[in-house]
Scaffold this motif. Structure first.
Motif, PDB file in Angstrom:
ATOM      1  N   ARG A  24       0.843  -1.196   0.000  1.00 54.42           N
ATOM      2  CA  ARG A  24       0.000   0.000   0.000  1.00 54.42           C
ATOM      3  C   ARG A  24       0.877   1.245   0.000  1.00 54.42           C
ATOM      4  N   SER A  25       0.272   2.381  -0.289  1.00 51.80           N
ATOM      5  CA  SER A  25       1.020   3.633  -0.357  1.00 51.80           C
ATOM      6  C   SER A  25       1.660   3.991   0.988  1.00 51.80           C
ATOM      7  N   VAL A  26       1.086   3.555   2.076  1.00 56.04           N
ATOM      8  CA  VAL A  26       1.628   3.869   3.395  1.00 56.04           C
ATOM      9  C   VAL A  26       2.982   3.174   3.639  1.00 56.04           C
ATOM     10  N   PHE A  27       3.291   2.157   2.855  1.00 56.78           N
ATOM     11  CA  PHE A  27       4.562   1.442   3.008  1.00 56.78           C
ATOM     12  C   PHE A  27       5.745   2.393   2.858  1.00 56.78           C
ATOM     13  N   ASN A  28       5.768   3.189   1.799  1.00 62.65           N
ATOM     14  CA  ASN A  28       6.885   4.113   1.588  1.00 62.65           C
ATOM     15  C   ASN A  28       6.942   5.176   2.679  1.00 62.65           C
ATOM     16  N   SER A  32      10.036   5.864   5.490  1.00 61.72           N
ATOM     17  CA  SER A  32      10.674   7.165   5.705  1.00 61.72           C
ATOM     18  C   SER A  32      10.901   7.458   7.185  1.00 61.72           C
ATOM     19  N   TYR A  33      10.202   6.774   8.062  1.00 57.13           N
ATOM     20  CA  TYR A  33      10.363   6.987   9.505  1.00 57.13           C
ATOM     21  C   TYR A  33      11.441   6.098  10.128  1.00 57.13           C
ATOM     22  N   LEU A  34      11.999   5.178   9.377  1.00 63.87           N
ATOM     23  CA  LEU A  34      12.930   4.209   9.951  1.00 63.87           C
ATOM     24  C   LEU A  34      14.248   4.817  10.422  1.00 63.87           C
ATOM     25  N   ILE A  42       1.897   2.232  15.143  1.00 66.34           N
ATOM     26  CA  ILE A  42       0.978   2.003  14.036  1.00 66.34           C
ATOM     27  C   ILE A  42      -0.320   1.496  14.649  1.00 66.34           C
ATOM     28  N   SER A  43      -1.373   2.261  14.473  1.00 69.96           N
ATOM     29  CA  SER A  43      -2.655   1.867  15.065  1.00 69.96           C
ATOM     30  C   SER A  43      -3.713   1.793  13.986  1.00 69.96           C
ATOM     31  N   GLY A  44      -4.777   1.092  14.291  1.00 72.94           N
ATOM     32  CA  GLY A  44      -5.884   0.978  13.354  1.00 72.94           C
ATOM     33  C   GLY A  44      -6.818  -0.130  13.774  1.00 72.94           C
ATOM     34  N   VAL A  45      -7.892  -0.251  13.050  1.00 69.48           N
ATOM     35  CA  VAL A  45      -8.880  -1.277  13.345  1.00 69.48           C
ATOM     36  C   VAL A  45      -8.296  -2.652  13.054  1.00 69.48           C
TER      37      VAL A  45
END
Length: 99
Positions: A24-28, A32-34, A42-45
């Motif tokens: 998904r687009s969130v992968f890149n 970038s935060y590494l 990382i939170s979510g349902v």
């Protein structure tokens, strides 16, 4: 105490890459935060792909950044063994010590 669960959840320690799933687009953005010194949450349902994203990052760290697999710890704390220990932060310290 938690050794068997850690070994089971960290297949990359035995040289097994994780199923990549859908990138998904969130992968890149996550990559970038590494390179910073902060803890990233990382939170979510449920079933939104958080664990898959983390496994994709693990694959990337091993294959592209050449991080040694034993230096990466992945834990899914929803494993039933952790239910009894989830309310006390000292238990996370014990898990890390076992690691």
């Amino acid at each position: 105490m938690f050794e068997e669960v850690m070994i089971d959840q960290n297949k990359h320690w035995q040289g097994t890459a994780y199923d990549a799933g859908i990138t998904r687009s969130v992968f890149n953005k996550a990559l970038s935060y590494l390179d910073n010194d902060f803890i990233i949450s990382i939170s979510g349902v449920r079933r939104a792909g958080k664990s898959t994203l983390l496994k994709q990052i693990i694959n990337h760290l091993i294959s592209e950044k050449k991080i040694a697999p034993p230096n990466i710890l992945f834990l899914n704390l929803e494993d039933p063994i952790f239910n009894y220990y989830k309310d006390e932060v000292v238990n996370l310290e014990k898990i890390f010590q076992d690691y």
